[in-house]
Structures are given as C-alpha cells and as structure tokens.
Design a protein around this motif. Structure first.
Motif, PDB file in Angstrom:
ATOM      1  N   LYS A  97      31.229 -62.923  -5.666  1.00 40.45           N
ATOM      2  CA  LYS A  97      30.740 -61.728  -6.352  1.00 40.45           C
ATOM      3  C   LYS A  97      30.107 -60.699  -5.423  1.00 40.45           C
ATOM      4  CE  LYS A  97      26.375 -64.052  -7.567  1.00 40.45           C
ATOM      5  NZ  LYS A  97      25.531 -64.511  -8.687  1.00 40.45           N
ATOM      6  N   GLY A  98      29.584 -61.132  -4.268  1.00 43.35           N
ATOM      7  CA  GLY A  98      28.941 -60.193  -3.359  1.00 43.35           C
ATOM      8  C   GLY A  98      29.901 -59.232  -2.687  1.00 43.35           C
ATOM      9  N   LEU A  99      31.204 -59.534  -2.710  1.00 41.77           N
ATOM     10  CA  LEU A  99      32.186 -58.688  -2.025  1.00 41.77           C
ATOM     11  C   LEU A  99      32.247 -57.270  -2.589  1.00 41.77           C
ATOM     12  CD1 LEU A  99      35.144 -61.207  -1.546  1.00 41.77           C
ATOM     13  CD2 LEU A  99      33.540 -60.381   0.188  1.00 41.77           C
ATOM     14  N   LYS A 100      31.823 -57.097  -3.821  1.00 39.55           N
ATOM     15  CA  LYS A 100      31.875 -55.774  -4.434  1.00 39.55           C
ATOM     16  C   LYS A 100      30.912 -54.796  -3.767  1.00 39.55           C
ATOM     17  CE  LYS A 100      28.570 -57.179  -8.024  1.00 39.55           C
ATOM     18  NZ  LYS A 100      28.371 -57.445  -9.469  1.00 39.55           N
ATOM     19  N   GLU A 101      29.941 -55.320  -3.012  1.00 39.19           N
ATOM     20  CA  GLU A 101      28.961 -54.465  -2.344  1.00 39.19           C
ATOM     21  C   GLU A 101      29.466 -53.917  -1.005  1.00 39.19           C
ATOM     22  OE1 GLU A 101      25.075 -56.168  -2.107  1.00 39.19           O
ATOM     23  OE2 GLU A 101      25.334 -57.331  -3.940  1.00 39.19           O
ATOM     24  N   ILE A 102      30.605 -54.390  -0.553  1.00 43.58           N
ATOM     25  CA  ILE A 102      31.163 -53.919   0.713  1.00 43.58           C
ATOM     26  C   ILE A 102      31.983 -52.657   0.474  1.00 43.58           C
ATOM     27  CG2 ILE A 102      32.760 -54.465   2.609  1.00 43.58           C
ATOM     28  CD1 ILE A 102      31.988 -57.383   2.302  1.00 43.58           C
TER      29      ILE A 102
END
Length: 442
Positions: free
Chosen positions: A370-375
């Motif tokens: 889920k953290g990939l959306k912040e890249i």
C-alpha cells in the motif's frame, strides 16, 4: 500495562497485541529449527557422528531461542515496537558455508567476529551514527523497501509451499497446486483473506491454525509431541574465540565487515519497511525511537554470539503480527515469552508446517504494497530507484541487495536527471560504500 505500552493511545487493544505476538511467533518459529540445522554443519565431526550432531544441534537451538528472545524482549520493553528478532537467515548460511567451510575459519573464531560486529553496532547506536545513517536514506527508497520486503516474504511463502518451483528454462514456474502442501497454503490464504475482510479478530492466527489442522488430514502436519527435555547449551556457550592474532588478521576484519554490512542494511531495511506498513514512520520516513530499536538487535547479536549463534536481526515476519493489529511492544513481549517456552515445548512448535505459515507471509506481503502509492512514479528519478529496490529483493533473495542497488541508482539517476541539489551528501557516501561492497566484500 495500558499506560506503559500506550496500547489505547496507539489504537490497539490487549487482545490485538496478544494475537499479534502469537501470529508473529508462529510465522517465525521455523528459525528455532532451521538455524541450528545450518550452523551445526560448521562444527567438525557432526556430519559423521550422530551423537555429536544431536548435542550441537540442541545447543544451537537453545542459543537461537535465547538470542532471539532477549532481543525481542528488549524491543518490546524499551523500544515499544511489535518487532521480533532472531538469528538471520542468510547470515547463518554465510557463517557456515562461506566463513567456516569455504574460508577455513574455525567456528569459534567466526562467533568472535559476530561478537565484535555486535559491539560495533552498540557503539554506533549509542553515538547516534546508526540513526543518522538510517535517516539519510531517501524516503522513496524507504517506501520501496517496505513493498520490496512484502514481495520478498510472499516469495518465501510461495516457495516454501511449493506453489512456485525452480525451472531450468524460466528459473521459476508454477508448481503442483494440487499437492498437499500447496492446497494447505491456498486454503489457509483464503481463510485469512475472508476473515480479515470481515474484520474477524485473530484472522491471521486462525488461518495458521486452520492450515495446520487441514495439513494433518493430507499428511503435511506431523505431530511430534508436546513436551521435551531442554537441550544442554554447554557445547556452544562461551566458546567464541578472540585473540590478538585474530584482531591483527585482515581476513578477520573482512568477515566482521561483511557481517556488519549485511546485518546493518537488512535490519535497517526491515525496520523501515515494517514501520511504513504499520504507520510508525514520520512524514520524512524516519523511525521514532530508532536508537532503542537498533540497540535491541545489537544487544541480541552480542548475547547470541556468547550462547553460540550467528547474527541476530529484525524479522520481516513481524508483519504478520502487525497485520493482526499489533502496534506496541506488548506483542514483542508475548512473542519473546513464546520463544522461551519452546525450551520446554520444542516438539510442539515443530509440528507447525511451513505450508501453514506460508499463507500469513503471502497475505502480509500483499498488505505491504500500500505504501507504493506515495511514490511519484511520474518522476523517473524517484520511480526507477524505487522500482530497482522493489524488484531486486525477491529476485536476488536478499533485502540487503535490493537496498544496495537502489541506493546506488538513486543519486546517479538524480544527478544526471538534473536534480543533484536534492541529494543528501551522505547519500553519495553510502552509494560509494555500496559499490565497494559489491566489488570487494559481497
């Protein structure tokens, strides 16, 4: 207890913390048996002497438990994080098959190198150097590390269950998904996913238990009993060797530096990834109370080497507990107690097959994406280094390698992309060190 750990403040509950601690333990309990099976090969004569093998296997198992439980307890009580620690996979293989069997170093001297590495960790942690280095890693790499670890542990689960297998033509391929091991994992994964979606407490733990029970009907789960005698740790306790000759030997320091290098970035990457997935990280990607967290694994390494095991490090399997809702150190305390209980119940722990813990690893891996959306994927100076970090962890079967290649790519791509001013000066130093590591130490 609620006040000490800040359970309510973190949005958790005692029940979630207990479930989380149990789930983490169950997903990493394999190390209690896998670690000694690797390290015992470093002991001369064990391959031909069954009695000697049994004695050292038992001693290393105790060392594994005590080293991991000590570090995990410190992580819970002082750092207040639901992260578990134990002797690291990969580092134990390097200890046995490279340092001892290939380089010809005595296993006791190798333990001495592990001890020295742990002391160095303690020093740089107390001085704040370790926190500074960790905070100097770009946020993009930190986020990608979390997702990369997710892919990595999912790969471990898929491989361990036989859902994916080695292939001469394509390297990996789909295995026999109708095999008992694969079916056990698939059923467990569906149970976890459905219960988690329905917000059923203990979904990951229920999935592991359900898989274990199903495995007993298809021949995957083997019941080994409940209580067993505590093995004698005497064969390995206090056997590490340090001498002036060793300290003056360049080869000894190459071993120390290699242990240090791999452990540092495995631990840093794992902590960053878990912190991102659990929401512990600050906006800049740094980890609060990082000095205490780093001190826990450094102390565990020193204690572990004294008892007779290789480097202790943070475990990505802690993600299973986090997925279960654990947010405080109480979960780590529960995990450490369960680890210590295996001194008495080792036959019972060995009854949980890897096919039953694999569903938890695969499911947790999906949550860590889920953290990939912040890249910022539209910016190739951010997206490409993140992508390299992400894919190289499972492809090289190494968290440290993924971070290494990502950290080399980040400043180079940034600089030639016309954004050199945005690069922290220490990032360049890390990139150079990583290049030297790949060239001379790896």
């Amino acid at each position: 207890m609620d006040k000490f750990f800040g359970i309510s403040k973190s949005g958790s509950s005692v029940r979630k913390e207990i479930y989380g601690g149990i789930a983490t333990f169950l997903t990493m309990a394999y190390i209690i048996f896998v670690n000694p099976s690797i390290l015992v090969d470093a002991i001369p004569g064990t391959a031909t002497n069954p009695l000697l093998y049994e004695q050292f296997f038992g001693a290393i198992m105790v060392a594994t438990i005590l080293g991991g439980a000590t570090a995990t307890l410190l992580m819970g009580l002082f750092a207040n994080y639901p992260f578990a620690l134990a002797p690291g996979m990969g580092l134990n293989a390097y200890f046995t098959y490279t340092v001892v069997l290939n380089m010809g170093v005595d296993w006791r001297t190798a333990l001495g190198a592990v001890f020295v590495e742990g002391v160095i960790f303690i020093i740089i942690t107390l001085t704040g150097v370790r926190t500074f280095i960790g905070n100097a890693i770009p946020k993009t790499i930190k986020i990608a590390t979390g997702a990369g670890i997710g892919l990595f542990i999912s790969f471990i689960g898929l491989k361990g269950s036989g859902i994916i297998v080695a292939d001469d033509a394509t390297f990996i391929a789909l295995g026999n998904i109708t095999s008992p091991e694969a079916l056990t994992t698939i059923i467990g994964l569906f149970i976890i996913a459905i219960l988690y979606t329905l917000k059923v407490p203990g979904s990951v733990l229920i999935g592991i238990v359900s898989s274990t029970l199903f495995g007993s009907f298809v021949g995957v789960t083997e019941f080994h009993g409940i209580v067993g005698k505590i093995p004698d740790v005497a064969p390995t306790f206090g056997k590490l060797q340090l001498s002036l000759d060793n300290l003056l030997e360049p080869t000894f320091w190459i071993i120390v530096l290699t242990f240090f290098f791999v452990d540092f970035f495995d631990t840093t990457g794992t902590l960053m990834g878990l912190a991102q997935s659990a929401g512990f990280a600050r906006k800049d990607g740094s980890l609060p109370r990082s000095k205490k967290a780093y001190m826990a694994d450094a102390t565990g390494t020193v204690v572990g080497s004294i008892f007779g095991t290789s480097t202790v490090t943070s475990y990505v399997e802690s993600g299973a507990g986090i997925a279960q809702g654990a947010r405080t150190g109480l979960a780590s305390v529960v995990t450490s107690i369960l680890m210590l209980s295996m001194l008495f119940f080792s036959p019972l722990a060995s009854s949980i097959p890897s096919a039953a813990t694999a569903p938890a690893l695969i499911f947790v891996g999906s949550l860590m994406m889920k953290g990939l959306k912040e890249i910022d994927w539209d910016d190739s100076t951010e997206g490409l280094p993140a992508f390299i970090t992400l894919i190289m962890m499972p492809f090289t079967y190494s968290i440290a390698t993924g971070i290494t290649l990502g950290m080399i790519a980040y400043p180079v791509i940034k600089f030639f992309g016309g954004k050199g001013k945005n690069i922290h000066w220490f990032t360049w130093i890390l990139a150079i060190l990583f290049v030297l590591y790949l060239m001379y130490l790896r």
